[in-house]
Design an enzyme around this catalytic site. Sequence first.
Site, PDB file in Angstrom:
ATOM      1  N   GLU A   1      45.235   2.803  63.819  1.00 55.52           N
ATOM      2  CA  GLU A   1      46.576   2.779  63.219  1.00 55.52           C
ATOM      3  C   GLU A   1      47.172   4.186  63.143  1.00 55.52           C
ATOM      4  O   GLU A   1      46.478   5.136  62.804  1.00 55.52           O
ATOM      5  CB  GLU A   1      46.468   2.177  61.815  1.00 55.52           C
ATOM      6  CG  GLU A   1      47.780   2.160  61.067  1.00 55.52           C
ATOM      7  CD  GLU A   1      47.659   1.418  59.738  1.00 55.52           C
ATOM      8  OE1 GLU A   1      47.044   0.342  59.699  1.00 55.52           O
ATOM      9  OE2 GLU A   1      48.188   1.939  58.746  1.00 55.52           O
TER      10      GLU A   1
ATOM     11  N   ASP B   1      56.220  -1.810  50.227  1.00 54.75           N
ATOM     12  CA  ASP B   1      56.420  -1.343  48.850  1.00 54.75           C
ATOM     13  C   ASP B   1      57.785  -0.706  48.757  1.00 54.75           C
ATOM     14  O   ASP B   1      58.134   0.151  49.569  1.00 54.75           O
ATOM     15  CB  ASP B   1      55.349  -0.294  48.487  1.00 54.75           C
ATOM     16  CG  ASP B   1      54.001  -0.943  48.284  1.00 54.75           C
ATOM     17  OD1 ASP B   1      53.944  -1.977  47.595  1.00 54.75           O
ATOM     18  OD2 ASP B   1      53.015  -0.422  48.834  1.00 54.75           O
TER      19      ASP B   1
ATOM     20  N   HIS C   1      39.222  -1.604  62.013  1.00 54.28           N
ATOM     21  CA  HIS C   1      40.576  -1.070  62.224  1.00 54.28           C
ATOM     22  C   HIS C   1      40.608   0.298  61.542  1.00 54.28           C
ATOM     23  O   HIS C   1      40.442   0.381  60.321  1.00 54.28           O
ATOM     24  CB  HIS C   1      41.609  -2.018  61.591  1.00 54.28           C
ATOM     25  CG  HIS C   1      43.024  -1.542  61.663  1.00 54.28           C
ATOM     26  ND1 HIS C   1      43.822  -1.691  62.794  1.00 54.28           N
ATOM     27  CD2 HIS C   1      43.816  -0.922  60.738  1.00 54.28           C
ATOM     28  CE1 HIS C   1      45.027  -1.186  62.557  1.00 54.28           C
ATOM     29  NE2 HIS C   1      45.055  -0.712  61.320  1.00 54.28           N
TER      30      HIS C   1
ATOM     31  N   SER D   1      40.522  -1.255  66.603  1.00 59.81           N
ATOM     32  CA  SER D   1      41.917  -0.824  66.721  1.00 59.81           C
ATOM     33  C   SER D   1      42.156   0.441  65.903  1.00 59.81           C
ATOM     34  O   SER D   1      41.364   0.786  65.014  1.00 59.81           O
ATOM     35  CB  SER D   1      42.845  -1.946  66.249  1.00 59.81           C
ATOM     36  OG  SER D   1      42.421  -2.442  64.989  1.00 59.81           O
TER      37      SER D   1
ATOM     38  N   PHE E   1      45.951   8.811  47.161  1.00 61.23           N
ATOM     39  CA  PHE E   1      46.279   7.622  47.938  1.00 61.23           C
ATOM     40  C   PHE E   1      45.519   6.405  47.402  1.00 61.23           C
ATOM     41  O   PHE E   1      46.060   5.320  47.271  1.00 61.23           O
ATOM     42  CB  PHE E   1      45.858   7.921  49.376  1.00 61.23           C
ATOM     43  CG  PHE E   1      46.662   7.208  50.403  1.00 61.23           C
ATOM     44  CD1 PHE E   1      48.049   7.244  50.378  1.00 61.23           C
ATOM     45  CD2 PHE E   1      46.023   6.499  51.415  1.00 61.23           C
ATOM     46  CE1 PHE E   1      48.783   6.571  51.337  1.00 61.23           C
ATOM     47  CE2 PHE E   1      46.752   5.822  52.377  1.00 61.23           C
ATOM     48  CZ  PHE E   1      48.128   5.864  52.333  1.00 61.23           C
TER      49      PHE E   1
HETATM   50  P1  FAD Z   1      51.905  -9.748  49.834  1.00 61.18           P
HETATM   51  O1  FAD Z   1      50.879 -10.481  50.593  1.00 61.18           O
HETATM   52  O2  FAD Z   1      53.266 -10.338  49.726  1.00 61.18           O
HETATM   53  O3  FAD Z   1      51.309  -9.511  48.364  1.00 61.18           O
HETATM   54  C1  FAD Z   1      51.915  -8.589  47.475  1.00 61.18           C
HETATM   55  C2  FAD Z   1      51.591  -8.966  46.030  1.00 61.18           C
HETATM   56  O4  FAD Z   1      52.296 -10.149  45.679  1.00 61.18           O
HETATM   57  C3  FAD Z   1      50.111  -9.291  45.783  1.00 61.18           C
HETATM   58  O5  FAD Z   1      49.795  -8.849  44.490  1.00 61.18           O
HETATM   59  C4  FAD Z   1      50.070 -10.809  45.877  1.00 61.18           C
HETATM   60  O6  FAD Z   1      48.993 -11.361  45.104  1.00 61.18           O
HETATM   61  C5  FAD Z   1      51.425 -11.186  45.296  1.00 61.18           C
HETATM   62  N1  FAD Z   1      51.984 -12.427  45.871  1.00 61.18           N
HETATM   63  C6  FAD Z   1      52.007 -12.781  47.153  1.00 61.18           C
HETATM   64  N2  FAD Z   1      52.626 -13.974  47.323  1.00 61.18           N
HETATM   65  C7  FAD Z   1      53.004 -14.371  46.070  1.00 61.18           C
HETATM   66  C8  FAD Z   1      53.695 -15.510  45.566  1.00 61.18           C
HETATM   67  N3  FAD Z   1      54.130 -16.467  46.363  1.00 61.18           N
HETATM   68  N4  FAD Z   1      53.920 -15.565  44.227  1.00 61.18           N
HETATM   69  C9  FAD Z   1      53.497 -14.594  43.399  1.00 61.18           C
HETATM   70  N5  FAD Z   1      52.825 -13.497  43.824  1.00 61.18           N
HETATM   71  C10 FAD Z   1      52.593 -13.377  45.147  1.00 61.18           C
HETATM   72  N6  FAD Z   1      53.170  -0.779  53.679  1.00 61.18           N
HETATM   73  C11 FAD Z   1      54.285  -0.373  54.299  1.00 61.18           C
HETATM   74  O7  FAD Z   1      55.310  -0.149  53.628  1.00 61.18           O
HETATM   75  N7  FAD Z   1      54.318  -0.174  55.656  1.00 61.18           N
HETATM   76  C12 FAD Z   1      53.244  -0.423  56.446  1.00 61.18           C
HETATM   77  O8  FAD Z   1      53.307  -0.257  57.658  1.00 61.18           O
HETATM   78  C13 FAD Z   1      52.053  -0.892  55.829  1.00 61.18           C
HETATM   79  N8  FAD Z   1      50.939  -1.196  56.545  1.00 61.18           N
HETATM   80  C14 FAD Z   1      49.845  -1.730  55.932  1.00 61.18           C
HETATM   81  C15 FAD Z   1      48.750  -2.137  56.718  1.00 61.18           C
HETATM   82  C16 FAD Z   1      47.636  -2.695  56.124  1.00 61.18           C
HETATM   83  C17 FAD Z   1      46.481  -3.144  57.002  1.00 61.18           C
HETATM   84  C18 FAD Z   1      47.562  -2.836  54.707  1.00 61.18           C
HETATM   85  C19 FAD Z   1      46.340  -3.397  54.057  1.00 61.18           C
HETATM   86  C20 FAD Z   1      48.644  -2.431  53.934  1.00 61.18           C
HETATM   87  C21 FAD Z   1      49.798  -1.890  54.522  1.00 61.18           C
HETATM   88  N9  FAD Z   1      50.910  -1.522  53.778  1.00 61.18           N
HETATM   89  C22 FAD Z   1      52.063  -1.060  54.409  1.00 61.18           C
HETATM   90  C23 FAD Z   1      50.904  -1.637  52.318  1.00 61.18           C
HETATM   91  C24 FAD Z   1      51.497  -2.972  51.835  1.00 61.18           C
HETATM   92  O9  FAD Z   1      52.842  -3.081  52.212  1.00 61.18           O
HETATM   93  C25 FAD Z   1      51.362  -2.993  50.321  1.00 61.18           C
HETATM   94  O10 FAD Z   1      50.009  -3.114  49.957  1.00 61.18           O
HETATM   95  C26 FAD Z   1      52.238  -4.012  49.605  1.00 61.18           C
HETATM   96  O11 FAD Z   1      52.212  -3.694  48.220  1.00 61.18           O
HETATM   97  C27 FAD Z   1      51.772  -5.452  49.751  1.00 61.18           C
HETATM   98  O12 FAD Z   1      51.973  -5.927  50.990  1.00 61.18           O
HETATM   99  P2  FAD Z   1      51.363  -7.358  51.422  1.00 61.18           P
HETATM  100  O13 FAD Z   1      51.858  -7.627  52.777  1.00 61.18           O
HETATM  101  O14 FAD Z   1      49.923  -7.380  51.193  1.00 61.18           O
HETATM  102  O15 FAD Z   1      52.117  -8.276  50.353  1.00 61.18           O
END
Ligand code: FAD
Length: 281
Positions: free
Chosen positions: A10, A102, A260, A8, A210
């Site tokens: 992005e 973020d 990806h 895929s 980055f």
């Molecule tokens: P989570 O899975 O919620 O984790 C975030 C942090 O919180 C981690 O440190 C985790 O250990 C901690 N955590 C999770 N659950 C809990 C809990 N219940 N209690 C305590 N701590 C917890 N960002 C964007 O803004 N837009 C995008 O389109 C985008 N696309 C992305 C695509 C990919 C493939 C990747 C890998 C990243 C992308 N990001 C994007 C970046 C991403 O949003 C950031 O890395 C963000 O900081 C974390 O997102 P996450 O979904 O992994 O969060």
Amino acid sequence: MSEKRSYSFEFFPTKTEAGHEKLMGVARQLATLNPEFFSCTYGAGGSTRDRTLNTVLQLEHEVKIPAAPHLSCVGDSKAELRALLEQYQQAGIQRIVALRGDLPSGMGMSYGELRYASDLVEFIRQETGDHFRLEVAAYPEMHPQARDFESDLNNFVRKVKAGADSAITQYFFNADSYFHFVERVQKIGVDIPLIPGIMPITNYSKLARFSDACGADIPRWIRKQLEAYGDDVRSIQAFGEEVITRMCEQLLAGGAPGLHFYTLNQAEASTAIWNNLQLPR
Ligand code: FAD
């Protein structure tokens, strides 16, 4: 590996009409490789809500490759997320990359009603059942805000238990970090596909900035070589292509269920790696 692998690409939504036209040209070029899907990023707090929606709809309906919007929950209300999910469902979108996102610093935004990606996955399942295939993010080198590897791993598992079908990793330049992560996840009994996210190397200063922000380690030997090339873009690209091709070969030989590509809206670098790997079209 007998199952079909998933490849895929992005993109990010552009701010200008000219940028958008260019992106569609890139997408048409990459569509000839017949990927499983395209995805399009989403600015936390809904800053790209309409642009992500429009880009995804165009990729799906005009470029005719299944398109997956990224959707992040920080800064968005449940009502906003629900409305967007409805639009995607009505438009025939079948896959979403579900993220926390973020918060942009200095914008005074609050977290919103859903705090973590696992909450978003749970919300999407509650609202739309099994309509969407849900991808989540995974971090072989640990999420930069995580307390430690163990708790990050457990938080990753929460997302899977909440209903994620598959994961895409943050990019990395060390295949062992991916294999270690896969092993740890499998030991816990989680067996969803973990697709390595691949960042082609085309520009050193941007990549360094980055990578610092997202916690991706650039090994010293790669950093030193890229630094030595200075402004010699061609050498950076040739070296980058070789390094990333070799890493992808290792990943696929070791059983990775696909790749990806973070294209940064460019076709050349990802296509070159694809061709070097002789991936199926
Ligand atoms: P989570 O899975 O919620 O984790 C975030 C942090 O919180 C981690 O440190 C985790 O250990 C901690 N955590 C999770 N659950 C809990 C809990 N219940 N209690 C305590 N701590 C917890 N960002 C964007 O803004 N837009 C995008 O389109 C985008 N696309 C992305 C695509 C990919 C493939 C990747 C890998 C990243 C992308 N990001 C994007 C970046 C991403 O949003 C950031 O890395 C963000 O900081 C974390 O997102 P996450 O979904 O992994 O969060």
